[in-house]
Design a protein around this motif. Structure first.
Motif, mmCIF file in Angstrom:
data_model
loop_
_atom_site.group_PDB
_atom_site.id
_atom_site.type_symbol
_atom_site.label_atom_id
_atom_site.label_comp_id
_atom_site.label_asym_id
_atom_site.label_seq_id
_atom_site.Cartn_x
_atom_site.Cartn_y
_atom_site.Cartn_z
ATOM 1 N N TRP A 47 -33.201 9.652 0.501
ATOM 2 C CA TRP A 47 -34.521 9.571 -0.140
ATOM 3 C C TRP A 47 -35.077 8.158 -0.119
ATOM 4 O O TRP A 47 -36.298 7.970 -0.088
ATOM 5 C CB TRP A 47 -34.442 10.096 -1.570
ATOM 6 C CG TRP A 47 -34.610 11.582 -1.640
ATOM 7 C CD1 TRP A 47 -33.647 12.532 -1.514
ATOM 8 C CD2 TRP A 47 -35.839 12.298 -1.829
ATOM 9 N NE1 TRP A 47 -34.181 13.794 -1.611
ATOM 10 C CE2 TRP A 47 -35.530 13.682 -1.821
ATOM 11 C CE3 TRP A 47 -37.157 11.908 -2.034
ATOM 12 C CZ2 TRP A 47 -36.501 14.666 -1.978
ATOM 13 C CZ3 TRP A 47 -38.132 12.904 -2.202
ATOM 14 C CH2 TRP A 47 -37.789 14.254 -2.173
ATOM 15 N N ASN A 48 -34.194 7.162 -0.144
ATOM 16 C CA ASN A 48 -34.648 5.774 -0.132
ATOM 17 C C ASN A 48 -34.623 5.167 1.268
ATOM 18 O O ASN A 48 -34.794 3.960 1.431
ATOM 19 C CB ASN A 48 -33.790 4.942 -1.096
ATOM 20 C CG ASN A 48 -34.087 5.271 -2.544
ATOM 21 O OD1 ASN A 48 -35.102 4.869 -3.103
ATOM 22 N ND2 ASN A 48 -33.199 6.040 -3.178
ATOM 23 N N GLN A 49 -34.429 6.002 2.261
ATOM 24 C CA GLN A 49 -34.477 5.626 3.677
ATOM 25 C C GLN A 49 -33.597 4.413 3.996
ATOM 26 O O GLN A 49 -34.009 3.469 4.683
ATOM 27 C CB GLN A 49 -35.924 5.357 4.109
ATOM 28 C CG GLN A 49 -36.796 6.622 4.088
ATOM 29 C CD GLN A 49 -38.185 6.371 4.633
ATOM 30 O OE1 GLN A 49 -39.030 5.780 3.962
ATOM 31 N NE2 GLN A 49 -38.425 6.810 5.856
ATOM 32 N N VAL A 50 -32.379 4.455 3.468
ATOM 33 C CA VAL A 50 -31.396 3.433 3.803
ATOM 34 C C VAL A 50 -30.905 3.689 5.230
ATOM 35 O O VAL A 50 -30.549 4.819 5.577
ATOM 36 C CB VAL A 50 -30.205 3.473 2.825
ATOM 37 C CG1 VAL A 50 -29.119 2.477 3.248
ATOM 38 C CG2 VAL A 50 -30.688 3.185 1.409
ATOM 39 N N LYS A 51 -30.894 2.662 6.044
ATOM 40 C CA LYS A 51 -30.508 2.813 7.446
ATOM 41 C C LYS A 51 -29.059 3.273 7.555
ATOM 42 O O LYS A 51 -28.165 2.669 6.969
ATOM 43 C CB LYS A 51 -30.685 1.475 8.168
ATOM 44 C CG LYS A 51 -30.378 1.538 9.657
ATOM 45 C CD LYS A 51 -30.616 0.185 10.306
ATOM 46 C CE LYS A 51 -30.276 0.238 11.794
ATOM 47 N NZ LYS A 51 -30.497 -1.089 12.445
ATOM 48 N N PRO A 52 -28.777 4.345 8.297
ATOM 49 C CA PRO A 52 -27.400 4.822 8.449
ATOM 50 C C PRO A 52 -26.511 3.765 9.107
ATOM 51 O O PRO A 52 -26.904 3.150 10.097
ATOM 52 C CB PRO A 52 -27.539 6.042 9.363
ATOM 53 C CG PRO A 52 -28.944 6.505 9.162
ATOM 54 C CD PRO A 52 -29.743 5.255 8.958
ATOM 55 N N SER A 53 -25.348 3.551 8.530
ATOM 56 C CA SER A 53 -24.398 2.592 9.093
ATOM 57 C C SER A 53 -23.523 3.231 10.162
ATOM 58 O O SER A 53 -22.911 2.536 10.966
ATOM 59 C CB SER A 53 -23.502 2.031 7.981
ATOM 60 O OG SER A 53 -22.842 3.097 7.291
#
Length: 265
Positions: A47-53
């Protein structure tokens, strides 16, 4: 880029990876029934569009797609059996308890006696399906997701929740009538109302699942003394696992410490 000859497989791989990454990072505007039961921390990342690691590899996506395509096999078989088959049904629900609506698509439905029934197929590995059969009940997440479909549409009279072992082809099924509509509604509202409290938080919530980390690497399982510890599969397949466990990965990489399902030893 394809001009004949060799190279089409590598193009397929790149397209699969790009499409999967785009889907994982797309801005969210509503809830999906398939999210029910997912780790709240993972949902906070989405939901917070954190970049996938840990973007999924082409091999992982091929594996996932092969599991998903079991629905095509089921639909073709149902047609051969002369069932009235409905390709898909869009469902939308906006309960007053939630800020965001729930939207989804049910891919496989059958109709008889003018009544619609959901066919929800799940795949497992190893003894997964056999263990579910022996337990006499489906996995909680799978039931919650399937029951939410009943809650979202009064057109549905019941559901078949089926399991197939991809490697050994164990099979089992559960049937539920529309009596699960109320249960499905309660579970969906509970999960998503809790999620909506978490979404605006500045810090990610606690983990719902845990894994094993040794030598700076997330492991499927770790032997410690006389006990074998196993990671929750939800963590090992998560696209944010390295970000989620960043500090623990760094600590175990520079020491002899081992992280076992929530504890450092």
């Amino acid at each position: 880029e394809f001009k004949g000859g060799k190279g089409i497989l590598s193009i397929m791989d790149r397209v699969l990876v790009a499409n999967n990454y785009e889907k994982a990072t797309k801005k969210r505007t509503h809830h999906y029934p398939t999210d029910i039961g997912n780790c709240y921390r993972q949902m906070w990342y989405k939901w917070n569009q954190v970049k996938p690691s840990d973007p999924r590899s082409a091999a992982d996506i091929w594996r996932m797609n092969l599991g998903s395509n079991i629905h095509d096999l089921v639909s073709n078989l149902m047609r051969d059996m002369q069932f009235e088959f409905v390709p898909e049904l869009s469902v939308h629900w906006n309960p007053k308890e939630l800020q965001y609506k729930i939207s989804g698509r049910i891919d496989n439905l059958i109709e008889f006696d003018n009544k619609l029934y959901v066919i929800e197929f799940k795949t497992t590995f190893g003894r997964g399906t056999k263990a579910i059969q022996e337990s006499g009940q489906p996995r909680e997440k799978d039931f919650g997701q399937a029951a939410s479909y009943i809650a979202m549409s009064n057109l549905l009279e019941g559901l078949y929740l089926m399991y197939l072992g991809r490697d050994n082809f164990y099979r089992t099924e559960f049937f539920y009538s529309d009596e699960v509509r109320e249960t499905g509604a309660k579970e969906a509202i509970k999960y998503f109302s809790d999620l909506e409290l978490i979404i605006p938080a500045k810090k990610e919530p606690a983990r719902d699942f845990q894994c094993c980390i040794k030598g700076g690497e997330i492991k499927d399982k770790v032997q410690h003394k006389t006990v074998e510890y196993k990671s929750d599969w939800q963590c090992t397949y998560c696209m944010w696992r390295s970000h989620c466990y960043k500090e623990i990965i760094e600590e175990t990489a520079t020491s002899k410490a081992i992280y076992l399902n929530g504890q450092m030893v």
